[in-house]
Design a protein around this motif. Sequence first.
Motif, PDB file in Angstrom:
ATOM      1  N   PRO A  41     129.844  42.689 165.816  1.00 26.50           N
ATOM      2  CA  PRO A  41     129.047  41.323 165.695  1.00 26.50           C
ATOM      3  C   PRO A  41     128.545  40.759 166.690  1.00 26.50           C
ATOM      4  O   PRO A  41     129.059  40.651 167.935  1.00 26.50           O
ATOM      5  CB  PRO A  41     130.574  40.734 165.096  1.00 26.50           C
ATOM      6  N   GLY A  42     127.465  40.165 166.455  1.00 30.00           N
ATOM      7  CA  GLY A  42     127.035  39.357 167.489  1.00 30.00           C
ATOM      8  C   GLY A  42     126.178  40.134 168.828  1.00 30.00           C
ATOM      9  O   GLY A  42     125.578  39.637 169.743  1.00 30.00           O
ATOM     10  N   LYS A  43     126.018  41.270 168.424  1.00 31.33           N
ATOM     11  CA  LYS A  43     125.388  42.159 169.306  1.00 31.33           C
ATOM     12  C   LYS A  43     124.206  42.958 168.765  1.00 31.33           C
ATOM     13  O   LYS A  43     124.266  43.068 167.440  1.00 31.33           O
ATOM     14  CB  LYS A  43     126.423  43.225 169.871  1.00 31.33           C
ATOM     15  N   GLU A  44     123.180  43.625 169.603  1.00 33.34           N
ATOM     16  CA  GLU A  44     122.082  44.190 169.194  1.00 33.34           C
ATOM     17  C   GLU A  44     122.648  45.621 168.539  1.00 33.34           C
ATOM     18  O   GLU A  44     123.628  46.422 169.058  1.00 33.34           O
ATOM     19  CB  GLU A  44     121.121  44.496 170.142  1.00 33.34           C
ATOM     20  N   ARG A  45     121.843  46.281 167.720  1.00 32.05           N
ATOM     21  CA  ARG A  45     122.305  47.623 167.368  1.00 32.05           C
ATOM     22  C   ARG A  45     122.027  48.813 168.441  1.00 32.05           C
ATOM     23  O   ARG A  45     120.842  48.538 169.191  1.00 32.05           O
ATOM     24  CB  ARG A  45     121.274  48.161 166.122  1.00 32.05           C
ATOM     25  N   GLU A  46     122.988  49.369 168.500  1.00 30.22           N
ATOM     26  CA  GLU A  46     123.127  50.191 170.070  1.00 30.22           C
ATOM     27  C   GLU A  46     123.108  51.748 169.484  1.00 30.22           C
ATOM     28  O   GLU A  46     123.825  52.106 168.602  1.00 30.22           O
ATOM     29  CB  GLU A  46     124.411  49.866 170.615  1.00 30.22           C
ATOM     30  N   PHE A  47     122.310  52.544 170.238  1.00 32.62           N
ATOM     31  CA  PHE A  47     122.174  53.926 170.247  1.00 32.62           C
ATOM     32  C   PHE A  47     123.330  54.660 170.616  1.00 32.62           C
ATOM     33  O   PHE A  47     124.080  54.345 171.528  1.00 32.62           O
ATOM     34  CB  PHE A  47     121.188  54.405 171.054  1.00 32.62           C
ATOM     35  N   VAL A  48     123.803  55.620 169.793  1.00 36.81           N
ATOM     36  CA  VAL A  48     125.163  56.275 169.885  1.00 36.81           C
ATOM     37  C   VAL A  48     124.823  57.801 169.927  1.00 36.81           C
ATOM     38  O   VAL A  48     125.443  58.448 170.948  1.00 36.81           O
ATOM     39  CB  VAL A  48     125.931  56.298 168.745  1.00 36.81           C
ATOM     40  N   GLY A  49     124.016  58.263 169.306  1.00 35.59           N
ATOM     41  CA  GLY A  49     123.563  59.688 169.469  1.00 35.59           C
ATOM     42  C   GLY A  49     122.456  60.232 168.646  1.00 35.59           C
ATOM     43  O   GLY A  49     122.038  59.440 167.732  1.00 35.59           O
ATOM     44  N   VAL A  50     121.988  61.334 168.837  1.00 34.47           N
ATOM     45  CA  VAL A  50     120.859  61.870 167.893  1.00 34.47           C
ATOM     46  C   VAL A  50     121.109  63.349 167.872  1.00 34.47           C
ATOM     47  O   VAL A  50     121.409  63.993 168.995  1.00 34.47           O
ATOM     48  CB  VAL A  50     119.556  61.375 168.570  1.00 34.47           C
ATOM     49  N   SER A  51     120.537  63.904 166.894  1.00 33.97           N
ATOM     50  CA  SER A  51     120.285  65.247 166.462  1.00 33.97           C
ATOM     51  C   SER A  51     118.821  65.396 166.123  1.00 33.97           C
ATOM     52  O   SER A  51     118.377  64.842 165.239  1.00 33.97           O
ATOM     53  CB  SER A  51     121.238  65.836 165.756  1.00 33.97           C
ATOM     54  N   TRP A  52     118.035  66.595 166.872  1.00 31.40           N
ATOM     55  CA  TRP A  52     116.796  66.755 166.459  1.00 31.40           C
ATOM     56  C   TRP A  52     116.469  68.385 166.564  1.00 31.40           C
ATOM     57  O   TRP A  52     117.200  68.800 167.243  1.00 31.40           O
ATOM     58  CB  TRP A  52     115.668  65.916 167.318  1.00 31.40           C
ATOM     59  N   LYS A  53     115.337  68.577 165.927  1.00 27.73           N
ATOM     60  CA  LYS A  53     114.858  69.881 166.068  1.00 27.73           C
ATOM     61  C   LYS A  53     113.937  70.014 167.052  1.00 27.73           C
ATOM     62  O   LYS A  53     113.074  69.074 167.365  1.00 27.73           O
ATOM     63  CB  LYS A  53     114.189  70.038 164.573  1.00 27.73           C
ATOM     64  N   ARG A  54     114.293  71.018 167.912  1.00 30.05           N
ATOM     65  CA  ARG A  54     113.505  71.309 169.199  1.00 30.05           C
ATOM     66  C   ARG A  54     112.887  72.723 169.040  1.00 30.05           C
ATOM     67  O   ARG A  54     113.503  73.678 169.017  1.00 30.05           O
ATOM     68  CB  ARG A  54     114.401  70.961 170.506  1.00 30.05           C
ATOM     69  N   GLY A  55     111.605  72.840 168.968  1.00 26.63           N
ATOM     70  CA  GLY A  55     111.006  74.032 168.936  1.00 26.63           C
ATOM     71  C   GLY A  55     111.195  74.372 167.329  1.00 26.63           C
ATOM     72  O   GLY A  55     111.247  73.866 166.453  1.00 26.63           O
ATOM     73  N   ASN A  56     110.917  75.776 167.105  1.00 26.69           N
ATOM     74  CA  ASN A  56     110.755  76.327 165.806  1.00 26.69           C
ATOM     75  C   ASN A  56     112.127  76.525 165.043  1.00 26.69           C
ATOM     76  O   ASN A  56     112.311  76.152 163.767  1.00 26.69           O
ATOM     77  CB  ASN A  56     110.093  77.708 165.800  1.00 26.69           C
ATOM     78  N   THR A  57     113.073  76.732 165.653  1.00 24.83           N
ATOM     79  CA  THR A  57     114.412  76.969 165.028  1.00 24.83           C
ATOM     80  C   THR A  57     115.407  76.181 165.801  1.00 24.83           C
ATOM     81  O   THR A  57     116.811  76.369 165.177  1.00 24.83           O
ATOM     82  CB  THR A  57     114.717  78.529 164.947  1.00 24.83           C
TER      83      THR A  57
END
Length: 125
Positions: A41-57
């Motif tokens: 409440p009252g704060k900006e949306r904050e990054f927590v974590g991320v999952s992404w594809k790196r390369g082909n597999t």
Amino acid sequence: QVQVVESGGGLVQTGDSLRLSCAVSGGAFDIYTIGWFRQAPGKEREFVGVSWKRGNTAYADFVADSVKGRFNISRNNAKSTVVLYMNSLKPEDTAVYYCAADSIYYTDPREYHYWGQGTQVTVSS
């Protein structure tokens, strides 16, 4: 149409653990970058974590410094889900947690096109 749904929030005590799940449907899940964010409440949306594809597999993930050592991410492409494991929870972790999906790697929430409705996490002291 891509749909994103979070689940698993709740009310816990300091030191407890929670498991948040993000399910994505309607697109090619295996190519998506899945980001976790939170907003208190009252704060900006904050990054927590991320999952992404790196390369082909290969896939990679990382979490923000503010939660490193307590939170971690697990991805299951067969189930089109990404799980955020939250351990040693603190009152300052209290927020609405959101999952977002997009086709390109981002950590800025403004770049994501597809969002879930959010799930409330409340940590009591």
